[in-house]
Scaffold this active site. Structure first.
Site, PDB file in Angstrom:
ATOM      1  N   ILE A  62       0.647   6.711   6.132  1.00 49.55           N
ATOM      2  CA  ILE A  62       1.744   6.359   5.469  1.00 49.55           C
ATOM      3  C   ILE A  62       1.321   5.507   4.044  1.00 49.55           C
ATOM      4  O   ILE A  62       0.793   4.652   4.309  1.00 49.55           O
ATOM      5  CB  ILE A  62       2.875   5.583   6.210  1.00 49.55           C
ATOM      6  CG1 ILE A  62       4.146   5.264   5.393  1.00 49.55           C
ATOM      7  CG2 ILE A  62       2.325   4.449   7.034  1.00 49.55           C
ATOM      8  CD1 ILE A  62       5.155   4.570   6.241  1.00 49.55           C
ATOM      9  N   SER A  63       1.659   6.166   3.054  1.00 44.07           N
ATOM     10  CA  SER A  63       1.207   5.455   1.577  1.00 44.07           C
ATOM     11  C   SER A  63       1.677   4.096   1.686  1.00 44.07           C
ATOM     12  O   SER A  63       2.682   3.770   2.290  1.00 44.07           O
ATOM     13  CB  SER A  63       1.621   6.217   0.425  1.00 44.07           C
ATOM     14  OG  SER A  63       0.988   7.575   0.626  1.00 44.07           O
ATOM     15  N   GLN A  64       1.271   3.135   0.817  1.00 42.67           N
ATOM     16  CA  GLN A  64       1.228   1.849   0.614  1.00 42.67           C
ATOM     17  C   GLN A  64       2.652   1.963  -0.200  1.00 42.67           C
ATOM     18  O   GLN A  64       2.863   2.718  -0.887  1.00 42.67           O
ATOM     19  CB  GLN A  64       0.267   0.886  -0.309  1.00 42.67           C
ATOM     20  CG  GLN A  64       0.131   1.520  -1.605  1.00 42.67           C
ATOM     21  CD  GLN A  64      -0.930   0.884  -2.200  1.00 42.67           C
ATOM     22  OE1 GLN A  64      -2.061   1.386  -1.945  1.00 42.67           O
ATOM     23  NE2 GLN A  64      -0.592  -0.411  -3.058  1.00 42.67           N
TER      24      GLN A  64
END
Length: 216
Positions: A62-64
Protein backbone atom coordinates in the site's frame (compact mmCIF):
# COMPACT_ATOMS: atom_id res chain seq x y z
CA UNK A 1 -16.20 17.73 15.08
CA UNK A 2 -15.04 16.47 18.52
CA UNK A 3 -11.29 16.43 19.06
CA UNK A 4 -11.56 12.82 20.24
CA UNK A 5 -12.14 11.74 16.64
CA UNK A 6 -8.69 13.04 15.68
CA UNK A 7 -5.96 10.89 17.27
CA UNK A 8 -2.53 12.58 17.23
CA UNK A 9 -1.17 10.37 14.46
CA UNK A 10 -4.07 11.26 12.17
CA UNK A 11 -3.69 14.97 12.89
CA UNK A 12 0.02 14.71 11.99
CA UNK A 13 -0.92 12.73 8.88
CA UNK A 14 -3.06 15.62 7.61
CA UNK A 15 -0.45 18.20 8.56
CA UNK A 16 2.27 16.27 6.73
CA UNK A 17 0.21 16.16 3.53
CA UNK A 18 -0.31 19.93 3.65
CA UNK A 19 3.33 20.63 4.46
CA UNK A 20 4.42 18.52 1.48
CA UNK A 21 2.26 20.58 -0.86
CA UNK A 22 -1.09 18.80 -1.15
CA UNK A 23 -3.62 21.63 -1.49
CA UNK A 24 -6.66 20.16 -3.29
CA UNK A 25 -9.38 20.35 -0.63
CA UNK A 26 -11.38 17.45 -2.10
CA UNK A 27 -8.31 15.21 -1.93
CA UNK A 28 -7.50 16.28 1.62
CA UNK A 29 -11.11 15.58 2.68
CA UNK A 30 -10.96 12.14 1.12
CA UNK A 31 -7.68 11.37 2.88
CA UNK A 32 -9.30 12.47 6.14
CA UNK A 33 -12.53 10.52 5.67
CA UNK A 34 -11.15 7.14 4.58
CA UNK A 35 -9.90 5.07 7.55
CA UNK A 36 -6.48 3.97 6.31
CA UNK A 37 -6.11 1.55 9.20
CA UNK A 38 -8.75 -0.70 7.60
CA UNK A 39 -6.63 -1.05 4.45
CA UNK A 40 -3.36 -2.20 6.01
CA UNK A 41 -2.46 -5.53 7.55
CA UNK A 42 -3.69 -5.94 11.16
CA UNK A 43 -0.10 -6.04 12.47
CA UNK A 44 0.59 -2.67 10.81
CA UNK A 45 -2.44 -0.73 12.05
CA UNK A 46 -0.40 1.22 14.58
CA UNK A 47 1.68 2.51 11.65
CA UNK A 48 -1.24 3.16 9.28
CA UNK A 49 -0.82 6.94 9.35
CA UNK A 50 2.95 7.02 8.99
CA UNK A 51 4.10 8.46 5.67
CA UNK A 52 5.56 5.20 4.44
CA UNK A 53 4.59 2.29 2.23
CA UNK A 54 3.50 -0.91 4.00
CA UNK A 55 3.44 -4.52 2.89
CA UNK A 56 0.15 -6.27 2.15
CA UNK A 57 -0.78 -9.75 0.93
CA UNK A 58 0.63 -11.35 -2.24
CA UNK A 59 3.94 -9.51 -1.94
CA UNK A 60 2.35 -6.16 -2.81
CA UNK A 61 2.31 -2.82 -0.99
CA UNK A 62 0.00 0.00 0.00
CA UNK A 63 1.64 3.23 -1.12
CA UNK A 64 2.70 5.91 1.35
CA UNK A 65 -0.06 8.45 2.02
CA UNK A 66 1.75 11.33 0.30
CA UNK A 67 2.09 9.36 -2.95
CA UNK A 68 -1.60 8.41 -2.84
CA UNK A 69 -2.60 12.03 -2.29
CA UNK A 70 -0.13 13.38 -4.86
CA UNK A 71 -1.21 11.00 -7.62
CA UNK A 72 -4.86 11.73 -6.89
CA UNK A 73 -4.24 15.48 -6.97
CA UNK A 74 -2.31 15.24 -10.24
CA UNK A 75 -5.31 13.56 -11.89
CA UNK A 76 -7.20 16.87 -11.50
CA UNK A 77 -10.41 15.01 -10.81
CA UNK A 78 -13.90 16.39 -11.16
CA UNK A 79 -16.99 14.91 -9.59
CA UNK A 80 -18.41 13.59 -12.89
CA UNK A 81 -15.24 11.73 -13.92
CA UNK A 82 -15.04 8.00 -14.50
CA UNK A 83 -11.70 6.53 -13.43
CA UNK A 84 -9.80 3.34 -14.23
CA UNK A 85 -7.27 2.09 -11.69
CA UNK A 86 -4.71 -0.58 -12.58
CA UNK A 87 -3.64 -2.40 -9.41
CA UNK A 88 -6.27 -2.46 -6.67
CA UNK A 89 -4.03 -3.76 -3.90
CA UNK A 90 -5.81 -3.32 -0.57
CA UNK A 91 -8.34 -0.94 -2.13
CA UNK A 92 -7.09 2.23 -0.42
CA UNK A 93 -6.34 4.26 -3.54
CA UNK A 94 -9.72 3.28 -5.01
CA UNK A 95 -11.43 4.38 -1.79
CA UNK A 96 -9.76 7.81 -2.00
CA UNK A 97 -10.73 8.14 -5.68
CA UNK A 98 -14.31 7.19 -4.89
CA UNK A 99 -14.74 10.29 -2.75
CA UNK A 100 -13.57 12.63 -5.50
CA UNK A 101 -15.12 11.23 -8.70
CA UNK A 102 -18.28 9.59 -10.00
CA UNK A 103 -17.20 6.02 -10.70
CA UNK A 104 -14.10 3.85 -10.28
CA UNK A 105 -13.28 0.60 -12.05
CA UNK A 106 -10.24 -1.02 -10.47
CA UNK A 107 -8.43 -4.08 -11.85
CA UNK A 108 -6.43 -6.49 -9.71
CA UNK A 109 -4.56 -9.60 -10.91
CA UNK A 110 -4.57 -11.35 -7.50
CA UNK A 111 -7.89 -12.87 -6.48
CA UNK A 112 -7.05 -12.63 -2.77
CA UNK A 113 -6.43 -8.89 -3.06
CA UNK A 114 -9.50 -8.31 -5.23
CA UNK A 115 -11.77 -10.12 -2.78
CA UNK A 116 -10.29 -8.36 0.24
CA UNK A 117 -10.50 -4.93 -1.37
CA UNK A 118 -14.11 -5.53 -2.39
CA UNK A 119 -15.02 -6.32 1.23
CA UNK A 120 -13.19 -3.28 2.63
CA UNK A 121 -14.66 -0.89 0.08
CA UNK A 122 -18.15 -2.15 0.87
CA UNK A 123 -17.50 -1.71 4.59
CA UNK A 124 -16.60 1.98 4.18
CA UNK A 125 -19.50 2.66 1.82
CA UNK A 126 -17.61 3.05 -1.47
CA UNK A 127 -20.60 2.01 -3.55
CA UNK A 128 -19.27 3.66 -6.71
CA UNK A 129 -16.25 1.33 -6.98
CA UNK A 130 -16.26 -1.88 -9.02
CA UNK A 131 -13.41 -4.31 -8.32
CA UNK A 132 -12.60 -6.60 -11.24
CA UNK A 133 -10.20 -9.54 -11.27
CA UNK A 134 -8.30 -8.86 -14.46
CA UNK A 135 -5.15 -8.02 -16.39
CA UNK A 136 -4.15 -4.36 -16.33
CA UNK A 137 -2.36 -4.82 -19.65
CA UNK A 138 -5.56 -6.09 -21.27
CA UNK A 139 -8.49 -3.99 -20.08
CA UNK A 140 -11.79 -5.48 -21.32
CA UNK A 141 -13.15 -3.64 -24.35
CA UNK A 142 -16.57 -3.66 -22.69
CA UNK A 143 -15.22 -1.31 -20.01
CA UNK A 144 -15.17 1.54 -22.51
CA UNK A 145 -13.07 4.67 -22.18
CA UNK A 146 -12.25 6.76 -19.13
CA UNK A 147 -11.77 10.37 -18.09
CA UNK A 148 -8.82 9.40 -15.92
CA UNK A 149 -6.50 6.39 -15.57
CA UNK A 150 -4.18 5.73 -12.64
CA UNK A 151 -1.60 2.92 -12.55
CA UNK A 152 -0.33 1.88 -9.13
CA UNK A 153 2.43 -0.50 -10.21
CA UNK A 154 5.58 0.24 -12.18
CA UNK A 155 5.51 -0.19 -15.96
CA UNK A 156 8.67 -0.13 -18.08
CA UNK A 157 6.59 1.69 -20.64
CA UNK A 158 2.94 2.71 -20.84
CA UNK A 159 1.10 0.49 -23.34
CA UNK A 160 -0.56 2.27 -26.24
CA UNK A 161 -3.65 0.19 -25.54
CA UNK A 162 -3.95 1.97 -22.19
CA UNK A 163 -3.49 5.53 -23.41
CA UNK A 164 -6.03 4.86 -26.16
CA UNK A 165 -8.62 4.24 -23.43
CA UNK A 166 -8.46 7.91 -22.43
CA UNK A 167 -11.29 10.16 -23.53
CA UNK A 168 -10.29 13.48 -25.16
CA UNK A 169 -8.86 15.70 -22.45
CA UNK A 170 -8.24 12.64 -20.31
CA UNK A 171 -5.31 12.24 -17.92
CA UNK A 172 -3.22 9.16 -17.13
CA UNK A 173 -0.78 8.90 -14.21
CA UNK A 174 1.69 6.00 -13.96
CA UNK A 175 5.10 5.15 -12.50
CA UNK A 176 7.41 4.37 -15.41
CA UNK A 177 10.83 2.74 -15.18
CA UNK A 178 12.68 -0.49 -14.46
CA UNK A 179 11.33 -2.90 -11.85
CA UNK A 180 13.18 -3.08 -8.53
CA UNK A 181 14.57 0.41 -9.06
CA UNK A 182 13.49 4.04 -8.92
CA UNK A 183 10.77 5.00 -11.39
CA UNK A 184 9.43 8.35 -12.52
CA UNK A 185 5.81 9.31 -12.10
CA UNK A 186 4.55 10.33 -15.54
CA UNK A 187 1.41 12.27 -16.44
CA UNK A 188 -0.06 11.93 -19.92
CA UNK A 189 -2.85 14.17 -21.22
CA UNK A 190 -4.80 13.31 -24.35
CA UNK A 191 -5.23 16.42 -26.49
CA UNK A 192 -6.65 17.08 -29.97
CA UNK A 193 -3.08 17.01 -31.28
CA UNK A 194 -2.06 13.76 -29.57
CA UNK A 195 -0.56 13.00 -26.16
CA UNK A 196 1.32 15.41 -23.91
CA UNK A 197 3.76 13.76 -21.51
CA UNK A 198 5.27 15.28 -18.38
CA UNK A 199 7.61 13.72 -15.85
CA UNK A 200 6.73 14.58 -12.25
CA UNK A 201 8.64 12.99 -9.35
CA UNK A 202 10.69 9.89 -8.62
CA UNK A 203 8.86 7.02 -6.91
CA UNK A 204 9.24 3.31 -6.15
CA UNK A 205 6.47 0.82 -6.92
CA UNK A 206 6.25 -2.93 -7.22
CA UNK A 207 6.29 -4.02 -10.89
CA UNK A 208 3.14 -4.35 -12.94
CA UNK A 209 2.88 -7.86 -14.37
CA UNK A 210 0.68 -9.10 -17.20
CA UNK A 211 -2.02 -11.74 -16.81
CA UNK A 212 -4.08 -12.93 -13.85
CA UNK A 213 -2.06 -14.55 -11.08
CA UNK A 214 -2.44 -18.33 -11.03
CA UNK A 215 -2.30 -18.47 -7.26
CA UNK A 216 -3.37 -16.18 -4.43
Amino acid sequence: MPTAQYPPEKMMFQLTLRRRGISDQAVLRAMEEIPRELFVEPADRADAYRDSALGIACGQTISQPFVVAYMTEQLQLQKHHRVLEIGTGSGYQAAILSRVCSQVLTLERFRTLADGARARLSKVGCDNVEVLLGDGFDVPASAGNFDRIIVTAAMERIPEGLTERLDPGGVLIAPVGPPQDTQTLVRIIRTDAGFERKELVDVRFVPALPGIAREL
